[in-house]
Scaffold this motif. Structure first.
Motif, PDB file in Angstrom:
ATOM      1  N   GLN A   1       9.306  60.074 -32.446  1.00 20.46           N
ATOM      2  CA  GLN A   1       9.473  59.795 -31.024  1.00 20.46           C
ATOM      3  C   GLN A   1       8.112  59.642 -30.335  1.00 20.46           C
ATOM      4  O   GLN A   1       7.936  58.787 -29.458  1.00 20.46           O
ATOM      5  N   LEU A   2       7.142  60.444 -30.738  1.00 18.90           N
ATOM      6  CA  LEU A   2       5.781  60.285 -30.219  1.00 18.90           C
ATOM      7  C   LEU A   2       5.191  58.945 -30.644  1.00 18.90           C
ATOM      8  O   LEU A   2       4.538  58.258 -29.849  1.00 18.90           O
TER       9      LEU A   2
ATOM     10  N   TYR B   1       4.100  56.005 -27.951  1.00 19.80           N
ATOM     11  CA  TYR B   1       2.768  55.423 -27.931  1.00 19.80           C
ATOM     12  C   TYR B   1       2.816  53.929 -28.215  1.00 19.80           C
ATOM     13  O   TYR B   1       2.138  53.131 -27.554  1.00 19.80           O
ATOM     14  N   GLY B   2       3.638  53.548 -29.192  1.00 16.00           N
ATOM     15  CA  GLY B   2       3.757  52.135 -29.511  1.00 16.00           C
ATOM     16  C   GLY B   2       4.287  51.316 -28.359  1.00 16.00           C
ATOM     17  O   GLY B   2       3.909  50.156 -28.168  1.00 16.00           O
ATOM     18  N   MET B   3       5.165  51.905 -27.561  1.00 16.69           N
ATOM     19  CA  MET B   3       5.712  51.239 -26.382  1.00 16.69           C
ATOM     20  C   MET B   3       4.801  51.390 -25.164  1.00 16.69           C
ATOM     21  O   MET B   3       5.105  50.874 -24.085  1.00 16.69           O
ATOM     22  N   ARG B   4       3.696  52.153 -25.336  1.00 17.04           N
ATOM     23  CA  ARG B   4       2.773  52.464 -24.239  1.00 17.04           C
ATOM     24  C   ARG B   4       3.502  53.118 -23.071  1.00 17.04           C
ATOM     25  O   ARG B   4       3.200  52.896 -21.913  1.00 17.04           O
ATOM     26  N   ASP B   5       4.470  53.981 -23.436  1.00 14.17           N
ATOM     27  CA  ASP B   5       5.251  54.717 -22.437  1.00 14.17           C
ATOM     28  C   ASP B   5       4.565  56.066 -22.222  1.00 14.17           C
ATOM     29  O   ASP B   5       4.851  57.051 -22.895  1.00 14.17           O
ATOM     30  N   ARG B   6       3.677  56.112 -21.260  1.00 16.59           N
ATOM     31  CA  ARG B   6       2.862  57.308 -21.064  1.00 16.59           C
ATOM     32  C   ARG B   6       3.698  58.509 -20.628  1.00 16.59           C
ATOM     33  O   ARG B   6       3.436  59.637 -21.072  1.00 16.59           O
ATOM     34  N   ASP B   7       4.666  58.278 -19.773  1.00 16.84           N
ATOM     35  CA  ASP B   7       5.481  59.395 -19.317  1.00 16.84           C
ATOM     36  C   ASP B   7       6.216  60.044 -20.482  1.00 16.84           C
ATOM     37  O   ASP B   7       6.252  61.278 -20.609  1.00 16.84           O
ATOM     38  N   ALA B   8       6.815  59.212 -21.334  1.00 17.92           N
ATOM     39  CA  ALA B   8       7.537  59.749 -22.481  1.00 17.92           C
ATOM     40  C   ALA B   8       6.576  60.452 -23.431  1.00 17.92           C
ATOM     41  O   ALA B   8       6.877  61.518 -23.963  1.00 17.92           O
TER      42      ALA B   8
ATOM     43  N   THR C   1       3.735  61.896 -22.742  1.00 13.64           N
ATOM     44  CA  THR C   1       3.295  63.165 -22.155  1.00 13.64           C
ATOM     45  C   THR C   1       4.369  64.228 -22.288  1.00 13.64           C
ATOM     46  O   THR C   1       4.097  65.372 -22.671  1.00 13.64           O
ATOM     47  N   ARG C   2       5.594  63.833 -21.994  1.00 13.22           N
ATOM     48  CA  ARG C   2       6.703  64.791 -22.102  1.00 13.22           C
ATOM     49  C   ARG C   2       6.865  65.275 -23.540  1.00 13.22           C
ATOM     50  O   ARG C   2       7.022  66.477 -23.795  1.00 13.22           O
ATOM     51  N   LEU C   3       6.798  64.373 -24.492  1.00 15.03           N
ATOM     52  CA  LEU C   3       6.987  64.736 -25.896  1.00 15.03           C
ATOM     53  C   LEU C   3       5.820  65.560 -26.427  1.00 15.03           C
ATOM     54  O   LEU C   3       6.008  66.498 -27.208  1.00 15.03           O
ATOM     55  N   SER C   4       4.604  65.232 -26.031  1.00 13.34           N
ATOM     56  CA  SER C   4       3.454  65.998 -26.511  1.00 13.34           C
ATOM     57  C   SER C   4       3.475  67.411 -25.939  1.00 13.34           C
ATOM     58  O   SER C   4       3.088  68.372 -26.626  1.00 13.34           O
TER      59      SER C   4
ATOM     60  N   LEU D   1      -6.001  65.458 -30.356  1.00 20.74           N
ATOM     61  CA  LEU D   1      -5.452  64.120 -30.570  1.00 20.74           C
ATOM     62  C   LEU D   1      -4.725  63.625 -29.327  1.00 20.74           C
ATOM     63  O   LEU D   1      -4.928  62.479 -28.882  1.00 20.74           O
ATOM     64  N   PHE D   2      -3.875  64.474 -28.757  1.00 21.22           N
ATOM     65  CA  PHE D   2      -3.119  64.056 -27.574  1.00 21.22           C
ATOM     66  C   PHE D   2      -4.056  63.722 -26.415  1.00 21.22           C
ATOM     67  O   PHE D   2      -3.817  62.755 -25.678  1.00 21.22           O
TER      68      PHE D   2
END
Length: 911
Positions: free
Chosen positions: A586-587, A591-598, A600-603, A689-690
């Motif tokens: 999911q991370l 990242y591949g979708m450049r979905d920063r909100d997702a 950040t939430r997942l990290s 890394l994050f």
């Protein structure tokens, strides 16, 4: 990964379960009321003189309750055996030797809801012990019952105290083992011997590694790292080794000591003219010691000195372990069969009739070594019996040398649960009973100890059972002696564990379960923490997590049990660890979708789960990095040496060695989910890394590379121990409940179905993906590129460039939620033109499934080819796109290897 539908029911029934649980008291007579007869401790127990060491062991294990047992010696008729009966108002144990008497006592304890097992015991020293109402008998079906691995002394036992060793020996005897590898103190032997061959004591000590790294010196893999051994430490280890070996001898167990096969400093021939040293090259980033050619004049002299010194310091043994050409050792100009005979002759000259023990591992022992030895005085402990299905002809391969059916279910001391238990159950008796079988033993050889007590208990029992068992029924009985209760929830939990962690996939060339990714060198494409461990789940993590539901339901009944609290920790730890493999894809996707909100939430969820994992591990003493370090420091003479030994202890579980070793693959080889290690070192790495990825979101550039060796070196050279517990802390029942929540929270939210219109699939969210992340994430609108995210090039298939599409590497499965809103899927499929080069042999099969029904299959696709997929998806809920390696059409070893498959211009028509 939705919450277990049983959980609400379990919460309601937990109190009811407490009522119906029946505490054990007397085997099958437990419910017989007044008919139960108990051992009379007021009547003095009797002990035959030869079994007095067993009496001592029982007193260590049972305290005053040892007085319930009479110990009677049986004649040695060639097979170890025991019989447990009732006589003189005592539990009468008749056994052939002291260790077997201890095993008999443990067999009896199992019938009354107690047990001695590895790591944590269920023994009530205050309970009245009932007399057995029927005999308990067993005869060992093999003579050799071997435990130990060279590496275990580094990964687990490097700084064990005498008290810890004493407990370990008692437990191994209770499980029925009679041969134990014992390397402690061998360094003192080498130091004294080398002084007879031109070396000063200081030079010899500098050649010998510190205790955590010492096993690989004995295996002829390395020397002198991270530093030499002090005189004081040498003396302590020598004295400890003698005590360990003597205790084993007292119990009738064989301490299998290191023998001499030619390991010397590389300059040995310069100081000894009649010697010739064969250079051994490198081993995983380390320079090996030299191999003194056993065919030269110096060898019998140094071997004789070695055995004389070893006997004086550690005592004599009937078995010595030596592994010629271990893990890539070089033959050079050595006549290996003649060298084998020279090694054997030296052993027999020193100890006539002694057994040469060799490890069966990789290509060892080589066929010409096995052919040169005397089968009557040689024994091979096979470490791969459960790992490969084509290993059934060892009688021919090893020229009739007898061997043990063996297992290595743990590498590097990983804390992961799992072993090939169901394979052992069938294969052991098949091998032992086949025509011409040379199986004459079992060998449990985990690289690290203090894990998987159920596996060790089951494996040890192979040598005492009459044949395969019903595994589910065995685990039912295990729970009764493990916890001392009849409890349906506990049995249900262990049956689930039996069918998941202890039934590993066949034919995948692994004998251990997957490790967790929290301990992996951080990367969004990480697939394993240790270089040579499984790269994907070894079982269904959702099914495994159901075992935690059942264990928690039993908390009201057995919550105070030490074995229960350990097992609850272990399962909760594993459930939490497994979330790493559920969250990382999911991370990758975010990242591949450049979905920063997702992202950040997942990290944040990832790091929170690491905190939870750290807290769970902190509830058990053997899971504390602080205690591991404290034990190392306690072995030092002064603060400077304490800092050096702390480095040794930190390095072995992190970087392992220097930069060369890290680059060669040893980094995190010994990863483990310990309190302190997870919450500081591992978490800090992932946060780095994050943070670098967050910066890349700001700059639009790829994340800055991180020197992970430098990060590791910063940790290993630190002496800050403030974050590390040395005593367990925390409520494991509460934390296990949090682990349930953490597991459930990994479930993906099903994305909304596409709106009306035509959509490129590369613009849609995934409902799920299943990839081998070591090849890199799925790329949107480029071919897959290398392992990093966003490193692909424009898609080109059969000479045509496409602006849109998905780039993958086999095996890959991607699912999309259609919600009944779409009517047709189309795509051009093929291998990307980047593979049109000499030496590239991609070969894959593309498949399209609609609601899990196959609707399209491309056939074999190689470079330069393309095909058009057009599939009716009217009314479908799910579209699944699959690319599988075409192993049948690929050169040997090249299936699933950078095939770079494209779903070019993939579209859905919806509405």
């Amino acid at each position: 990964m939705s919450p277990s539908p049983r959980r609400a029911v379990l919460a309601l029934t937990a109190s009811v379960a407490t009522v119906v649980l029946v505490a054990f008291g007397a085997s099958s007579a437990a419910h017989a009321g007044d008919r139960v007869k108990y051992a009379n401790l007021r009547v003095p127990a009797k002990t035959d003189k030869v079994l007095e060491p067993a009496r001592d062991a029982l007193e260590r294990i049972l305290g005053d309750n040892a007085g319930a047992f009479d110990l009677v010696a049986l004649p040695d008729d060639g097979a170890d055996r025991y019989e447990v009966t009732a006589k003189r108002n005592h539990v009468r144990i008749a056994a052939t030797d002291p260790a077997t008497a201890v095993a008999a006592a443990n067999a009896y304890l199992g019938t009354v809801g107690q047990s001695v097992s590895s790591n944590v015991r269920n023994v009530d020293t205050d309970a009245r012990l009932p007399l057995p109402d029927e005999p308990i008998r067993a005869t060992a079906n093999v003579a050799h019952r071997f435990y130990g691995n060279d590496t275990e002394d580094g990964y687990t036992g490097a700084y064990r105290s005498w008290e810890q060793w004493q407990r370990e020996i008692d437990e191994l005897a209770a499980l029925g083992f009679n041969e134990v590898f014992m390397p402690v103190g061998s360094e003192a032997v080498y130091v004294e011997v080398l002084q007879q061959f031109g070396y000063t004591a200081e030079e010899a000590r500098e050649w010998i590694p510190l205790p955590s790294h010492q096993p690989w010196w004995l295996l002829q893999n390395m020397s002198g790292y991270p530093a030499g051994t002090s005189e004081a430490l040498l003396e302590k280890r020598g004295d400890l080794g003698r005590k360990i070996a003597d205790r084993m001898r007292e119990l009738g167990m064989t301490p299998v000591l290191p023998g001499y096969f030619g390991t010397v400093p590389t300059d040995f021939a310069e100081r000894n003219p009649d010697a010739r040293v064969e250079p051994q090259g490198d081993w995983v980033g380390f320079r090996r010691p030299g191999w003194l050619d056993p065919n030269t004049g110096a060898f019998p002299r140094i071997a004789s000195a070695f055995y004389e010194t070893s006997e004086r310091m550690l005592g004599a043994s009937g078995a010595y372990k030596m592994d010629v050409l271990h893990e890539g050792g070089r033959r050079g100009s050595v006549d290996v069969p003649a060298a084998t005979r020279a090694i054997e002759a030296a052993l027999q000259a020193a100890h006539p009739g002694a057994t040469w023990v060799l490890l069966g591992w990789q290509n060892n022992p080589p066929a010409d070594v096995a052919a040169a030895v005397d089968p009557a005085t040689t024994f091979i402990v096979d470490g791969l019996s459960d790992r490969y299905d084509d290993r059934s002809d060892l009688e021919r391969q090893w020229s009739g040398v007898p061997y043990a059916f063996g297992t290595i279910w743990n590498f590097g001391g990983h804390t992961t649960m799992g072993a090939e238990l169901t394979t052992w159950n069938q294969r052991y008796d098949e091998w032992r009973n086949k025509d011409g079988s040379r199986v004459e033993g079992i060998a449990a050889m985990p690289e690290g100890g203090l894990n998987n007590p159920a596996a060790l208990d089951f494996f040890a029992g192979l040598a005492w059972r009459e044949g395969p068992v019903d595994v589910g029924a065995w685990f039912d009985a295990w729970t009764e002696r493990r916890y001392g209760v009849h409890a349906a929830e506990l049995k249900a939990a262990w049956r689930i564990l039996a069918e998941t962690a202890y039934t590993l996939p066949e034919n995948d060339s692994y004998s251990e379960a997957h490790d967790g990714l929290f301990g992996a060198t951080p990367s969004l494409s990480a697939s394993r923490a240790a270089t040579w461990s499984p790269g994907s789940f070894s079982y269904d993590p959702d099914r495994f997590a159901e075992a935690l539901d059942h264990l928690l339901a039993a908390a009201p009944a057995v919550g105070d049990s030490a074995t229960y609290r350990y097992d609850l920790m272990d399962v909760a730890r594993q459930v939490t660890s497994n979330t790493s493999r559920l969250l990382l894809p999911q991370l990758q996707e975010a990242y591949g979708m450049r979905d920063r909100d997702a992202f950040t939430r997942l990290s944040e969820k990832w790091l929170a789960n690491m905190d939870l994992l750290d807290a769970i591990a902190g509830t058990q003493p053997q899971m504390l990095l602080g205690r591991w370090i404290a034990d190392a420091r306690a072995a030092a003479e002064d603060s400077a040496e304490a800092d050096l030994l702390e480095f040794d202890a930190r390095a072995i579980v992190t970087t392992w060695g220097d930069r060369n070793a890290v680059n060669a693959g040893l980094n995190d080889y010994a990863n483990r989910e310990w309190q302190g290690l997870v919450g500081t070192y591992y978490k800090d790495r992932w946060k780095r890394l994050f943070d670098s990825i967050q910066t890349s979101f700001d700059t639009g550039r790829p994340p800055a590379p991180i020197d992970w060796y430098a990060v590791g070196a910063e940790f290993t050279t630190s002496t800050d121990r403030s974050p590390f517990l040395t005593e367990p802390d925390g409520d494991i029942v509460e934390l296990a409940g949090q682990a349930q929540v953490a597991h459930d929270a990994t479930a993906r939210e099903l994305p909304a179905p596409p709106t009306a219109g035509t959509h490129f699939v590369s613009d849609l969210p995934f409902a799920s993906i299943d990839i081998n992340p070591s090849y890199g994430p799925i790329e949107r609108d480029t071919e897959i590129g290398e392992a990093a995210a966003g490193d692909g090039r424009p898609i080109r298939v059969a000479g045509v460039q496409y602006e849109k599409g998905l780039g993958v590497n086999s095996p890959t499965t991607m699912s999309f939620h259609l919600g009944g809103q779409c009517s047709r899927f189309t795509a051009t499929v093929g291998i990307d033109d980047i593979m049109n080069k000499v030496g590239a042999n991609p070969n894959v099969v593309f498949r399209v499934l609609v609601d899990d029904v196959l609707r399209y299959e491309s056939g074999a696709m190689t470079k330069g080819l393309s095909d058009e997929a057009s599939v009716d998806v009217t009314g479908a809920e799910t579209l699944t796109l699959v690319v599988d390696p075409n192993a049948a059409g690929s050169p040997a070893g090249q299936a699933e290897w950078w095939d770079r498959a494209d779903w070019a211009a993939a579209q859905l028509v919806c509405g």
